[in-house]
Write a protein that holds these residues in place. Structure first.
Motif, mmCIF file in Angstrom:
data_model
loop_
_atom_site.group_PDB
_atom_site.id
_atom_site.type_symbol
_atom_site.label_atom_id
_atom_site.label_comp_id
_atom_site.label_asym_id
_atom_site.label_seq_id
_atom_site.Cartn_x
_atom_site.Cartn_y
_atom_site.Cartn_z
ATOM 1 N N ARG A 289 -23.295 -42.492 23.138
ATOM 2 C CA ARG A 289 -22.213 -41.520 22.966
ATOM 3 C C ARG A 289 -22.158 -41.025 21.523
ATOM 4 N N GLU A 293 -22.731 -37.120 20.234
ATOM 5 C CA GLU A 293 -21.710 -36.424 19.454
ATOM 6 C C GLU A 293 -22.216 -35.976 18.095
ATOM 7 N N ASN A 294 -23.146 -36.730 17.500
ATOM 8 C CA ASN A 294 -23.482 -36.504 16.093
ATOM 9 C C ASN A 294 -24.914 -36.089 15.820
ATOM 10 N N ARG A 330 -21.679 -33.590 25.860
ATOM 11 C CA ARG A 330 -22.136 -32.880 24.648
ATOM 12 C C ARG A 330 -21.508 -31.496 24.572
ATOM 13 N N ARG A 333 -17.944 -31.862 23.345
ATOM 14 C CA ARG A 333 -17.678 -32.535 22.067
ATOM 15 C C ARG A 333 -18.453 -31.987 20.889
ATOM 16 N N GLN A 334 -19.612 -31.416 21.139
ATOM 17 C CA GLN A 334 -20.507 -31.053 20.028
ATOM 18 C C GLN A 334 -20.622 -29.539 19.929
#
Length: 340
Positions: A289, A293-294, A330, A333-334
């Motif tokens: 996760r 996200e990153n 994704r 969130r991204q």
């Protein structure tokens, strides 16, 4: 360990220092690790907060006396030229950034080899352990490195197995720690050994660090979302974290920790209310996760790095845990929405 030391002049008050430490700072050394270590010595060296080097003394050593820049850019001025390493109880190498900063000057390397020959214990702080290995001074010794640098260590020193589930390791006349707060705990261990428990505890309390830790205490890690004070459980979680791309069995982990599989399962049940297998899966999914996200890594790459056999297995377990597919997660969130 005191037999190798040469005589030191007495202090003005008549008390000779009971602990003497020489520091060698690598280029781009970690300032925090150095400061934590030396501040424990400073606070233990005198009564109150007067900081006189009475019970402890320390020097920053150099062959050139040129200032040394830390990884943060803050510069430290050496206080003493390389000389007789036998005047110190310990010689401490403080490393820093991975790369060229791990290369000490030939004179400093010779000094470390002279110290080893004179049976002066050597201490590797942060990537100082890398430097000692490169100098050929860690053969046959266990070595403590940060979980963050575990893979870097394996890549640079083929065949060696660093320990990265403890805050420091004392293996005869080699002492290593991963830096940060562990440098303070290792320094406090030395203060307690040479001066006493009260000065060591006082130093840590003044620095607002909770009580002295023993070397077997596990390293903290930001990826460990499962909160527990059980050291067997934390060490097991750290071991899994270091091998996420190649999962190891519960039995193998128990064997590494020196306990039985059933006993490890009881520790997990008591500390987390779950089985080791379930906790390990939560760790792998939490890391996945975090990567979704990153990073913009593909889901196939994330699946491999987190130890899933294939993308479909990863997607199925992720959806079961987070009620969302990796691609939906994704997108939600991204902002830049990496490719799958």
């Amino acid at each position: 360990m005191g037999a190798h030391r040469t005589a030191r002049p007495a202090r003005p008050d008549g008390e000779a220092p009971r602990l003497s430490v020489g520091f060698i700072l690598a280029r781009h050394f970690t300032l925090n690790a150095f400061a934590n270590f030396v501040d424990v010595l400073r606070l233990a060296a005198d009564e109150g907060d007067r900081s006189r080097p009475i019970r402890c003394e320390w020097s920053v050593l150099s062959d050139t006396m040129n200032p040394v820049a830390s990884s943060s850019g803050v510069v430290v001025q050496p206080t003493e030229r390389l000389g007789d390493p036998g005047k110190f109880d310990y010689v401490v190498v403080v490393g820093g950034l991975i790369g060229g900063s791990l290369d000490l000057s030939p004179a400093c390397l010779r000094y470390l080899q002279q110290a080893a020959a004179a049976k002066v214990p050597l201490v590797g702080v942060c990537t100082g352990a890398f430097i000692l290995h490169r100098a050929g001074l860690m053969d046959g010794y266990r070595c403590c490195v940060s979980w963050f640098h575990h893979t870097d260590f394996l890549e640079q020193f083929d065949g060696l197995q660093p320990v990265s589930d403890r805050i420091f390791i004392v293996d005869r006349d080699r002492l290593t720690c991963p830096g940060g707060a562990s440098a303070a705990h290792l320094a406090a261990f030395l203060v307690e050994r040479h001066i006493g428990k009260a000065p060591a505890t006082k130093s840590l309390h003044i620095m607002m660090i909770n009580g002295a830790e023993v070397g077997e205490a596990p390293q903290p890690s930001p990826i460990l979302e499962l909160d527990t004070g059980d050291q067997f459980v934390r060490k097991a979680l750290l071991l899994v974290q270091q091998n996420l791309d190649a999962p190891i069995s519960v039995g193998q982990i128990a064997e590494h920790l020196g306990i039985g599989k059933r006993r490890l399962e009881r520790h997990f049940a008591s500390a987390l209310g779950s089985s080791p297998r379930s906790a390990f899966m939560d760790m792998r999914l939490s890391l996945a996760r975090h990567m979704i996200e990153n990073t913009d890594k593909s889901f196939a790459a994330i699946a491999v790095e987190c130890g899933f056999s294939d993308s479909s297995h990863f997607s199925r377990m992720f959806r079961r845990r987070f009620a969302s597919t990796p691609s939906d997660f994704r997108r939600a969130r991204q902002p830049f929405g990496g490719s799958a």
